[in-house]
Design an enzyme around this catalytic site. Structure first.
Site, short mmCIF file in Angstrom:
data_model
loop_
_atom_site.label_atom_id
_atom_site.label_comp_id
_atom_site.label_asym_id
_atom_site.label_seq_id
_atom_site.Cartn_x
_atom_site.Cartn_y
_atom_site.Cartn_z
N ASP A 168 1.69 -6.33 -1.64
CA ASP A 168 2.00 -5.01 -2.17
C ASP A 168 3.04 -4.32 -1.26
O ASP A 168 3.18 -4.69 -0.10
CB ASP A 168 0.68 -4.23 -2.18
CG ASP A 168 0.86 -2.78 -2.50
OD1 ASP A 168 1.45 -2.49 -3.54
OD2 ASP A 168 0.42 -1.94 -1.68
N ASP A 219 3.96 -0.25 -1.28
CA ASP A 219 3.57 1.08 -0.77
C ASP A 219 2.14 1.06 -0.22
O ASP A 219 1.19 0.65 -0.90
CB ASP A 219 3.65 2.12 -1.89
CG ASP A 219 5.08 2.48 -2.23
OD1 ASP A 219 5.94 2.44 -1.33
OD2 ASP A 219 5.34 2.77 -3.41
O1 LIG Z 1 4.04 2.33 -7.63
C1 LIG Z 1 3.07 2.82 -7.01
O2 LIG Z 1 2.43 3.80 -7.41
C2 LIG Z 1 2.64 2.19 -5.73
O3 LIG Z 1 3.43 1.08 -5.43
P1 LIG Z 1 2.79 -0.22 -4.77
O4 LIG Z 1 2.21 -1.03 -5.88
O5 LIG Z 1 3.95 -0.90 -4.09
O6 LIG Z 1 1.77 0.25 -3.79
MG LIG Z 2 0.13 -0.04 -2.63
#
Ligand SMILES: O=C(O)COP(=O)(O)O
Ligand SMILES: [Mg+2]
Length: 231
Positions: free
Chosen positions: A9, A11
């Site tokens: 992932d 964020d």
């Molecule tokens: O798009 C989001 O809300 C969070 O992004 P992610 O999946 O990289 O954590």
């Molecule tokens: Mg994330």
């Protein structure tokens, strides 16, 4: 057990709390000797730029599984699921003033600022026959089809790479990582992750955010679970 790839992932997992890239996590990913798949709720160009800037190759699951590509310059696979999300958005707009994010570039879901009553929105949508859900990643709110998620994206990506989903290690922090972690052969939640994700993960880091990912990769390499290049 040695795994053949990692799906990770962006964020909250390779960033700090404020979405700045963790340079330690980036460096650990860059020296891995296995394919690194970025799996994110962000749009494709954001995820591709992140991969480029880290220095990993081009495997990207974007928009929570709606968009998948294994090449920087290749035409991505795009799920045909936006219509129901738009219908849901239209219904919710009658009740709330909502702000779309990245809408010009988003092809399979709708993302909104976290400034309206999600519980109330969920109730409204539960009274429709739309096959959509609202998820809150702590970074944004997504109206997405229930037919796609990072797990369905991983199935597609594994197929494109000639791998099984169980060949992957997955690392994440939030509700949109659930299916990814469930399908991977080995799953890690960073310590800032939602409690339910920590409960389903095989391993939880001591450190949070990108520091947690750096710690996780050190753990995986030192236990022979992922190969790193010679330094
Ligand atoms: O798009 C989001 O809300 C969070 O992004 P992610 O999946 O990289 O954590
Ligand atoms: Mg994330």
């Amino acid at each position: 057990m040695q795994f053949k790839a990692i799906a990770i992932d962006i964020d909250g997992t390779i960033t700090h709390m404020d979405r700045r890239l963790s340079l330690r996590a980036a460096e650990k990913l860059r020296i891995l000797d296995v394919p690194v798949v970025l799996a994110t709720g962000n749009i494709l160009c954001y995820a591709k730029a992140t991969a480029k800037l880290i220095g990993v190759c081009c495997h990207v699951i974007a928009e929570n599984g709606g968009v998948v590509t294994d090449g920087f310059d290749k035409k991505p696979y795009v799920s045909d699921v936006i219509t129901e999300c738009e219908q849901a958005y239209d219904i919710l707009s009658e009740e709330f003033k909502m702000e779309k994010l990245d809408s010009r570039h988003r092809r399979t879901e709708i993302v909104l600022n976290r400034n309206f009553d999600i519980e109330r929105a969920r109730v409204i949508l539960s009274n429709t026959d739309l096959d959509v859900e609202i998820i809150d990643t702590h970074f944004a709110i997504h109206i997405k089809s229930k037919k796609i998620n990072k797990g369905t994206g991983l199935v597609r990506m594994a197929d494109m790479m000639g791998l099984k989903t169980s060949d992957f290690v997955a690392i994440g922090d939030s509700v949109n990582d659930k299916e990814l972690l469930e399908l991977a052969g080995y799953s890690i939640a960073v310590s800032n992750a939602d409690d339910f994700l920590k409960d389903i993960a095989d391993h939880v880091t001591g450190e949070p955010y990108g520091e947690g990912t750096a710690e996780a990769i050190e753990y995986l390499v030192s236990n022979g679970m992922l190969k790193a290049r010679d330094q």
